[in-house]
Design a protein around this motif. Structure first.
Motif, PDB file in Angstrom:
ATOM      1  N   PRO A 163       0.948 -12.920 -95.526  1.00  0.00           N
ATOM      2  CA  PRO A 163       1.412 -12.817 -96.917  1.00  0.00           C
ATOM      3  C   PRO A 163       2.676 -11.955 -97.004  1.00  0.00           C
ATOM      4  O   PRO A 163       2.879 -11.025 -96.223  1.00  0.00           O
ATOM      5  CB  PRO A 163       0.236 -12.147 -97.638  1.00  0.00           C
ATOM      6  CG  PRO A 163      -0.468 -11.378 -96.568  1.00  0.00           C
ATOM      7  CD  PRO A 163      -0.328 -12.204 -95.315  1.00  0.00           C
ATOM      8  N   PHE A 185       4.703  -9.805-100.021  1.00  0.00           N
ATOM      9  CA  PHE A 185       4.480  -9.347-101.388  1.00  0.00           C
ATOM     10  C   PHE A 185       5.359  -8.144-101.699  1.00  0.00           C
ATOM     11  O   PHE A 185       5.961  -7.536-100.812  1.00  0.00           O
ATOM     12  CB  PHE A 185       2.999  -9.009-101.610  1.00  0.00           C
ATOM     13  CG  PHE A 185       2.465  -7.918-100.715  1.00  0.00           C
ATOM     14  CD1 PHE A 185       2.422  -6.595-101.150  1.00  0.00           C
ATOM     15  CD2 PHE A 185       2.007  -8.204 -99.441  1.00  0.00           C
ATOM     16  CE1 PHE A 185       1.938  -5.583-100.341  1.00  0.00           C
ATOM     17  CE2 PHE A 185       1.512  -7.206 -98.611  1.00  0.00           C
ATOM     18  CZ  PHE A 185       1.472  -5.887 -99.056  1.00  0.00           C
ATOM     19  N   GLU A 207      -1.230  -8.280 -94.319  1.00  0.00           N
ATOM     20  CA  GLU A 207      -2.255  -7.600 -95.107  1.00  0.00           C
ATOM     21  C   GLU A 207      -2.014  -6.095 -95.044  1.00  0.00           C
ATOM     22  O   GLU A 207      -1.885  -5.519 -93.968  1.00  0.00           O
ATOM     23  CB  GLU A 207      -3.648  -7.933 -94.572  1.00  0.00           C
ATOM     24  CG  GLU A 207      -4.042  -9.405 -94.687  1.00  0.00           C
ATOM     25  CD  GLU A 207      -4.219  -9.854 -96.131  1.00  0.00           C
ATOM     26  OE1 GLU A 207      -4.404  -8.966 -97.006  1.00  0.00           O
ATOM     27  OE2 GLU A 207      -4.182 -11.072 -96.389  1.00  0.00           O
ATOM     28  N   ALA A 219       6.398 -16.424-100.498  1.00  0.00           N
ATOM     29  CA  ALA A 219       5.155 -15.675-100.632  1.00  0.00           C
ATOM     30  C   ALA A 219       4.364 -15.558 -99.330  1.00  0.00           C
ATOM     31  O   ALA A 219       3.365 -14.837 -99.288  1.00  0.00           O
ATOM     32  CB  ALA A 219       4.274 -16.323-101.700  1.00  0.00           C
ATOM     33  N   SER A 220       4.792 -16.258 -98.293  1.00  0.00           N
ATOM     34  CA  SER A 220       4.104 -16.144 -97.004  1.00  0.00           C
ATOM     35  C   SER A 220       5.068 -16.523 -95.893  1.00  0.00           C
ATOM     36  O   SER A 220       6.034 -17.267 -96.108  1.00  0.00           O
ATOM     37  CB  SER A 220       2.874 -17.059 -96.951  1.00  0.00           C
ATOM     38  OG  SER A 220       3.271 -18.413 -96.868  1.00  0.00           O
TER      39      SER A 220
END
Length: 247
Positions: free
Chosen positions: A160, A162, A199, A214-215
């Motif tokens: 991910p 973010f 993460e 987003a990833s």
């Protein structure tokens, strides 16, 4: 007088349209809005293009987006020869999404490259198809095939990506977050924007104001086109989309 434009892309890079109000027109015909989804040229990433729809149904093509007197003022530069909206008018914004998405993928790829090559960054430029990151490395010790393989490992892991905001105090206590050798992110506003990968940001975390996917999986297939020597301790890595060419 400088205006502050609410930069919606900082929290949601996937907004393709929105409505806004014209708050000013510059002497050169630039359009300043109260809010925008258009990214302004900064940090090696070019500004967005697209269009505004006026209340009478007319359209204004936007050729570029830049910052004004401050980073908080965003100016939309229309293509010459068009009728411009007036202050107080509501307009509907639409960015050139295919172009923006390429830039988001490529900017994220540049972050991945800084993970694979953990050296001070001396320069960078993001483009739709061919981007570059310059590192302060006396001798790379890397082959482009090796770097490509490690980049694709990160892509395939689909980590991910973010946004996280930290205070000026947290930033000051963590100087290692800055990867650029010569440029530091602006402080004094009370918070710093971090782009995090993995993460709990286990892969990477660094200050950045740009737009990203987003990833890591959304980056798609990329490769290092070439590694160039640009000085005694400067090496330029060029990132391109697609598989490496077959020799």
């Amino acid at each position: 007088m400088a205006f502050r434009t609410e930069a919606l892309f900082r929290d949601d890079a996937y907004l393709k349209t929105t409505e806004a109000e014209v708050v000013a027109l510059t002497e050169r015909g630039g359009i300043v809005l109260d809010r925008t989804i258009f990214y302004a040229t900064s940090g090696g990433q070019p500004g967005d293009t697209g269009s505004f729809e006026r209340t009478d149904g007319g359209r204004v093509a936007i050729a570029a987006t830049v910052t004004g007197e401050t980073k908080e003022e965003i100016i939309h530069l229309p293509v010459d020869g068009q009728a411009l909206p007036v202050v107080g008018e509501k307009v509907r914004l639409s960015i050139d999404w295919p172009r923006r998405h390429l830039l988001m993928r490529m900017h994220a790829a540049c972050h991945l490259l800084s993970v694979v090559c953990p050296f001070p960054i001396t320069g960078a430029s993001v483009a739709e198809n061919d981007s570059r990151v310059d590192f302060d490395i006396p001798d790379t010790g890397y082959a482009k095939e090796e770097v490509t393989a490690r980049l694709m490992e990160l892509v395939h892991a689909d980590h991910p990506i973010f946004i996280r905001w930290i205070s000026d105090e947290e930033f000051a206590a963590n100087p290692g977050l800055v990867k650029s050798k010569n440029v530091r992110p602006p402080s004094g506003t009370g918070r710093i924007r971090l782009v995090c990968i993995g993460e709990n940001a286990t892969v990477d975390s660094q200050p950045c104001g740009g737009t990203h996917v987003a990833s890591t999986g959304e980056v798609g297939e990329i490769h290092i086109g070439k590694i160039e020597k640009k000085g005694r301790e400067n090496r330029r890595f060029r990132i391109r989309f697609g598989p490496p060419p077959v020799n």
